[in-house]
Write a protein that holds these residues in place. Sequence first.
Motif, PDB file in Angstrom:
ATOM      1  N   GLY A 168       0.789  -1.229   0.000  1.00  0.00           N
ATOM      2  CA  GLY A 168       0.000   0.000   0.000  1.00  0.00           C
ATOM      3  C   GLY A 168       0.816   1.271   0.000  1.00  0.00           C
ATOM      4  O   GLY A 168       0.247   2.371  -0.059  1.00  0.00           O
ATOM      5  N   MET A 169       2.150   1.159   0.046  1.00  0.00           N
ATOM      6  CA  MET A 169       2.995   2.338   0.104  1.00  0.00           C
ATOM      7  C   MET A 169       3.505   2.710  -1.282  1.00  0.00           C
ATOM      8  O   MET A 169       3.553   1.880  -2.193  1.00  0.00           O
ATOM      9  N   PRO A 170       3.935   3.961  -1.473  1.00  0.00           N
ATOM     10  CA  PRO A 170       4.536   4.344  -2.755  1.00  0.00           C
ATOM     11  C   PRO A 170       5.966   3.826  -2.871  1.00  0.00           C
ATOM     12  O   PRO A 170       6.501   3.204  -1.945  1.00  0.00           O
ATOM     13  N   ASP A 171       6.615   4.103  -4.006  1.00  0.00           N
ATOM     14  CA  ASP A 171       7.983   3.623  -4.248  1.00  0.00           C
ATOM     15  C   ASP A 171       9.006   4.351  -3.388  1.00  0.00           C
ATOM     16  O   ASP A 171      10.089   3.810  -3.114  1.00  0.00           O
ATOM     17  N   THR A 172       8.724   5.602  -3.016  1.00  0.00           N
ATOM     18  CA  THR A 172       9.606   6.364  -2.128  1.00  0.00           C
ATOM     19  C   THR A 172       8.770   6.968  -1.020  1.00  0.00           C
ATOM     20  O   THR A 172       7.566   7.208  -1.181  1.00  0.00           O
ATOM     21  N   VAL A 173       9.435   7.238   0.103  1.00  0.00           N
ATOM     22  CA  VAL A 173       8.720   7.786   1.241  1.00  0.00           C
ATOM     23  C   VAL A 173       9.687   8.639   2.057  1.00  0.00           C
ATOM     24  O   VAL A 173      10.905   8.389   2.062  1.00  0.00           O
ATOM     25  N   ASP A 174       9.153   9.647   2.729  1.00  0.00           N
ATOM     26  CA  ASP A 174       9.958  10.448   3.644  1.00  0.00           C
ATOM     27  C   ASP A 174       9.881   9.843   5.035  1.00  0.00           C
ATOM     28  O   ASP A 174       8.789   9.639   5.584  1.00  0.00           O
ATOM     29  N   LEU A 175      11.051   9.564   5.606  1.00  0.00           N
ATOM     30  CA  LEU A 175      11.148   8.961   6.927  1.00  0.00           C
ATOM     31  C   LEU A 175      11.593  10.017   7.938  1.00  0.00           C
ATOM     32  O   LEU A 175      12.471  10.839   7.643  1.00  0.00           O
ATOM     33  N   PHE A 176      11.031   9.954   9.145  1.00  0.00           N
ATOM     34  CA  PHE A 176      11.482  10.847  10.203  1.00  0.00           C
ATOM     35  C   PHE A 176      12.697  10.215  10.866  1.00  0.00           C
ATOM     36  O   PHE A 176      12.614   9.153  11.470  1.00  0.00           O
ATOM     37  N   PHE A 177      13.819  10.912  10.769  1.00  0.00           N
ATOM     38  CA  PHE A 177      15.105  10.377  11.211  1.00  0.00           C
ATOM     39  C   PHE A 177      15.645  11.295  12.301  1.00  0.00           C
ATOM     40  O   PHE A 177      15.978  12.449  12.058  1.00  0.00           O
ATOM     41  N   ASP A 178      15.761  10.772  13.534  1.00  0.00           N
ATOM     42  CA  ASP A 178      16.246  11.578  14.644  1.00  0.00           C
ATOM     43  C   ASP A 178      17.459  10.879  15.262  1.00  0.00           C
ATOM     44  O   ASP A 178      17.340  10.149  16.240  1.00  0.00           O
ATOM     45  N   ASN A 179      18.639  11.120  14.641  1.00  0.00           N
ATOM     46  CA  ASN A 179      19.851  10.435  15.084  1.00  0.00           C
ATOM     47  C   ASN A 179      19.604   8.937  15.227  1.00  0.00           C
ATOM     48  O   ASN A 179      20.018   8.302  16.200  1.00  0.00           O
ATOM     49  N   SER A 180      18.879   8.411  14.272  1.00  0.00           N
ATOM     50  CA  SER A 180      18.472   7.014  14.293  1.00  0.00           C
ATOM     51  C   SER A 180      19.630   6.124  13.848  1.00  0.00           C
ATOM     52  O   SER A 180      20.687   6.607  13.452  1.00  0.00           O
ATOM     53  N   GLN A 181      19.407   4.829  13.911  1.00  0.00           N
ATOM     54  CA  GLN A 181      20.391   3.866  13.421  1.00  0.00           C
ATOM     55  C   GLN A 181      19.906   3.327  12.082  1.00  0.00           C
ATOM     56  O   GLN A 181      18.707   3.345  11.778  1.00  0.00           O
ATOM     57  N   SER A 182      20.844   2.910  11.263  1.00  0.00           N
ATOM     58  CA  SER A 182      20.523   2.239  10.017  1.00  0.00           C
ATOM     59  C   SER A 182      21.169   0.863  10.068  1.00  0.00           C
ATOM     60  O   SER A 182      21.978   0.578  10.956  1.00  0.00           O
ATOM     61  N   PHE A 183      20.850  -0.015   9.089  1.00  0.00           N
ATOM     62  CA  PHE A 183      21.201  -1.426   9.245  1.00  0.00           C
ATOM     63  C   PHE A 183      21.845  -2.021   8.003  1.00  0.00           C
ATOM     64  O   PHE A 183      21.758  -1.483   6.895  1.00  0.00           O
ATOM     65  N   LYS A 184      22.451  -3.169   8.225  1.00  0.00           N
ATOM     66  CA  LYS A 184      22.927  -4.026   7.139  1.00  0.00           C
ATOM     67  C   LYS A 184      22.708  -5.468   7.568  1.00  0.00           C
ATOM     68  O   LYS A 184      22.645  -5.776   8.768  1.00  0.00           O
ATOM     69  N   ALA A 185      22.540  -6.343   6.577  1.00  0.00           N
ATOM     70  CA  ALA A 185      22.280  -7.742   6.884  1.00  0.00           C
ATOM     71  C   ALA A 185      23.531  -8.401   7.452  1.00  0.00           C
ATOM     72  O   ALA A 185      24.663  -8.075   7.088  1.00  0.00           O
ATOM     73  N   LYS A 186      23.313  -9.372   8.361  1.00  0.00           N
ATOM     74  CA  LYS A 186      24.419 -10.101   8.982  1.00  0.00           C
ATOM     75  C   LYS A 186      24.312 -11.598   8.703  1.00  0.00           C
ATOM     76  O   LYS A 186      25.117 -12.389   9.199  1.00  0.00           O
ATOM     77  N   GLY A 187      23.337 -11.982   7.934  1.00  0.00           N
ATOM     78  CA  GLY A 187      23.137 -13.394   7.642  1.00  0.00           C
ATOM     79  C   GLY A 187      21.956 -13.561   6.723  1.00  0.00           C
ATOM     80  O   GLY A 187      21.416 -12.596   6.170  1.00  0.00           O
ATOM     81  N   SER A 188      21.530 -14.793   6.541  1.00  0.00           N
ATOM     82  CA  SER A 188      20.400 -15.080   5.664  1.00  0.00           C
ATOM     83  C   SER A 188      19.093 -14.808   6.402  1.00  0.00           C
ATOM     84  O   SER A 188      19.067 -14.596   7.609  1.00  0.00           O
ATOM     85  N   GLY A 189      18.004 -14.826   5.654  1.00  0.00           N
ATOM     86  CA  GLY A 189      16.687 -14.642   6.249  1.00  0.00           C
ATOM     87  C   GLY A 189      16.308 -13.193   6.466  1.00  0.00           C
ATOM     88  O   GLY A 189      15.467 -12.887   7.311  1.00  0.00           O
ATOM     89  N   THR A 190      16.922 -12.297   5.682  1.00  0.00           N
ATOM     90  CA  THR A 190      16.590 -10.874   5.818  1.00  0.00           C
ATOM     91  C   THR A 190      16.115 -10.326   4.483  1.00  0.00           C
ATOM     92  O   THR A 190      16.625 -10.708   3.413  1.00  0.00           O
ATOM     93  N   THR A 191      15.146  -9.446   4.555  1.00  0.00           N
ATOM     94  CA  THR A 191      14.629  -8.785   3.356  1.00  0.00           C
ATOM     95  C   THR A 191      14.598  -7.285   3.600  1.00  0.00           C
ATOM     96  O   THR A 191      13.869  -6.816   4.489  1.00  0.00           O
ATOM     97  N   PRO A 192      15.396  -6.501   2.863  1.00  0.00           N
ATOM     98  CA  PRO A 192      15.312  -5.047   3.022  1.00  0.00           C
ATOM     99  C   PRO A 192      13.980  -4.537   2.469  1.00  0.00           C
ATOM    100  O   PRO A 192      13.586  -4.875   1.348  1.00  0.00           O
ATOM    101  N   ILE A 193      13.291  -3.739   3.260  1.00  0.00           N
ATOM    102  CA  ILE A 193      11.982  -3.210   2.876  1.00  0.00           C
ATOM    103  C   ILE A 193      12.094  -1.758   2.432  1.00  0.00           C
ATOM    104  O   ILE A 193      11.444  -1.328   1.494  1.00  0.00           O
ATOM    105  N   SER A 194      12.944  -1.013   3.120  1.00  0.00           N
ATOM    106  CA  SER A 194      13.152   0.393   2.769  1.00  0.00           C
ATOM    107  C   SER A 194      14.625   0.713   2.997  1.00  0.00           C
ATOM    108  O   SER A 194      15.201   0.292   4.009  1.00  0.00           O
ATOM    109  N   TRP A 195      15.234   1.446   2.062  1.00  0.00           N
ATOM    110  CA  TRP A 195      16.663   1.715   2.140  1.00  0.00           C
ATOM    111  C   TRP A 195      16.963   3.068   1.484  1.00  0.00           C
ATOM    112  O   TRP A 195      16.143   3.657   0.791  1.00  0.00           O
ATOM    113  N   TYR A 196      18.193   3.528   1.750  1.00  0.00           N
ATOM    114  CA  TYR A 196      18.634   4.812   1.214  1.00  0.00           C
ATOM    115  C   TYR A 196      19.494   4.561  -0.015  1.00  0.00           C
ATOM    116  O   TYR A 196      20.516   3.862   0.066  1.00  0.00           O
TER     117      TYR A 196
END
Length: 929
Positions: free
Chosen positions: A836-864
Amino acid sequence: MRHFLFCSAAILTMAAYPATVAAQDDRISGGNDMGITAPADAFPQEPGSDYFLADYTRYEAYLKKLEKQSDRMKLVNIGKTAEGRDQWMAIVSSPENLARLDEYRDIASRLARAKDLSEEEAAALAAKGKAVVWIDAGLHATETVTTQSQIHVIYRLLSQNDPETLRELDDVIMLFPHDNPDGLDLVADWYMRKKDPKEREFDSIPRLYQKYVGHDNNRDSFMAQMPETENANRVMFREWYPQIIYNQHQTGPAGMVVFVPPFRDPFNYNYNPLVMTTLDEVGSTMHSRLVAEDKPGSGMRSVAPYSTWHNGMFRSIAYFHNSVGLLTEIIGGPTPQRIPLMPDTQLARNDEPMPIAPQEWHLKDSLEYQWFLNRAVLDYASRNREKLLLNFYKMGATNIAKGNKDSWTITPRDVDALKEAAGDEAPPPEEGINVYRAKGRVASDLYSMLQQPENRDPRGYVIPAGQADMPTVVTFLNALIKNGVDVEQATSDFTVGGTQYPAGSYVVKTAQAYRPHVLDMFEPQDHPHDFEYPGGPPKPPYDITGYTLAYQMGIQFDRILDGFDGPFTLVPDLIDTPDGTISGTASAGWLVPHTSNNSFALTNRLQEAGVPVSWIKQPINAAGRDFQPGAIWVPASAAAQQIMTLGADELGVNAYGLSASPTAEMLSLTKPRIGLIDKYGGSMPSGWTRWLLEQYEFPFSVVYPQELDKGDLEDKYDVLIFANGTVPGDEDSLYQKPRESRQPDPQDIPAKYRPWLGEITQDKTVPAIATFAREGGTVITVGSANRLAELIGAPVEAALYKQDGNKREVLDRREFYIPGSLVTARVDNTQPLAFGMPDTVDLFFDNSQSFKAKGSGTTPISWYDSADPLHSGWALGQEKLEDTVAVFDADLGDGKVFMMGPEVTQRAQPYATFKFLFNGLFYGPAATK
């Protein structure tokens, strides 16, 4: 201001007050011969006495008594609170003014709106009108000085007959609202519950002092979603239009008594500069009054972090409405304290003109300061009545004029571009910029860079009808209307700039008095790079830096740079949720697009009635239209028919009937058993999430650490939500460390609150949650709570850090700093977590953390996918976000962990990212069954 974090619960019923009454000769306010009951005679003890707090119930009774006794006061109920109390506002003025309130309110309205009014007509109205001043109390309920003071201020104005009081009553209409009645009853009753005065405190209150959001009730102004905020905004920007809005707080700077404006930079570039110059006048008047009354210890600007950038607070939203917004922060409370010796505060300077010696301090001392601060504001309004009113008009008229012609708002980006074009050469000081040549261009050419035609401010915005989530569009428009913005709607099709728009589209023009607020809600904020010193670390802003509401809510709009008109009519009041449509023959069932947030409320209603609901995983074409992945399938039944009909009427959801069931692959939903994590004292992000879940009709339970520690969570819950700040950090954590919660001795609090005590711990809580997830449960972590996802073993790790040998360390603020801004990210909306979401979205970022995969079983849903994702606000080192993941879908055993680095539900504002949470609540249990 102290930031007290408290939990949700029912209204507290505490022990009755002691029956002692303060001695008459120690009264803060003396007696009178006008038959007005003094505070000392109306409460068990005089408000302002040591170890005593008057609650709202008695305050309300006192106001009603005063209204009967005095012809200088009218009591008005401005609405209901979140807990159902009446929110009262005392209007104080001369009897003659009170008899003509409608006339003076009309004058204030006409001058504020500045429509169809010449300057001569405005001057005549200003000569006839009365200044309107708002002075509130109790917004933050643990800041007890303001409410206890308001009782005395009102009493003095009703009972005194000195020339200054009579002049102020003649010249000014004074509005004295109480901002948080629920909180005052909670805090006062909690404080007074113990018989021994020396044992009284309110640091251990078990819940938030506003039902949902606690301290954040002063961050809700441009949204006005809490009832108390909506009530206040209606008075300020749609009914009474005060020229001065005085929002009172505590606590003051260390070693001092009170912070009083002026404020530090930066100020916001959208509002009229006359607001700031007038604010500085009033602030200086307040300082001068304290000094003249031999009240030392006031400070301004550099003594505190308060700026005028953010639009979300009671006093700061005033600036975008041409009103002077005042904030004071004073020390004091019912328990006596000492002003400590702070050596640096003993040296007089411009920002601290009259230092105060260390000493014992009592609540009644603070009340005297509050009286003279209030007095200074009212005296200023009285002496400058006509100027205030006429300048109010001038600001509105100037804003209208700017909205009707080409104009430019200069921001730091423009200045940076100008400097870049000018090069490194400095102009000769004696000649100045007028003859400065740089890179072959004269100064006039350089200045013209600031006025490029394509960079003009818009003349208005068109919000097309027929958007995918029109109920959210209406919520956005209502937020504008609650703040007095004029919104128009097209009665027929129209064309602007070669684009045709359908009837029903909405138009917001900038040629209106509240143009600064309009720009601030549609245009990106460009916060300056503000450093402690050249080459030093960034100076933390006061609150957040980027919050453009149209971006946060995912509103589609067109910026119109040239003048335009059309078949537009003014929307008279708040807009009802648009009617949804049900079309087609639903002999088999209905398809509902996943794009509307209200589709989740519909789904919850269906599941509550036992109606099966599924999501179609692939895009399909049916009922003559294309549906994105996630279309909701509802099989036909009598129960479903009734709910679908009501859903269209009440929720604005569109449904399309089918005569045959779709053959595409579906995900069958189950009714989720949701646990929302909270803690003793309350978590504001959890409180906002609780409010959201209620709005969208999700069933849930509030869960505390003791219950988590017991284990066997899978027996009671399918999903656990950990909002930002609910998971404690540690010294080495790469995640923002939340404030420590207060944990009182269990024996010092009522038994019913003892199960709320406790913290999430690594040795006991984490294994229980890991077991829950591995056995098929769903864990949702938001913001700093993502530390928990790593602790329980999700195959994902933090991406923003620096390596020091074998140790990961937090990035230095000089390297990476994004303090509350909007950044743009890609979205894979073919994944259930982003249906139900568009292809891009504005995220509220307040000194937040970002991620990277460390193994199998992960699916990136939103990324920069960009080195410069900043869309609104301020960002240093934003390029470090590129190719990192904002939202992950991770498998853990038989369960799911959904990691959401940015605050996808921040203060219930980013409607565009609510679906990450809402989808997770359904998708996790459905995927693991």
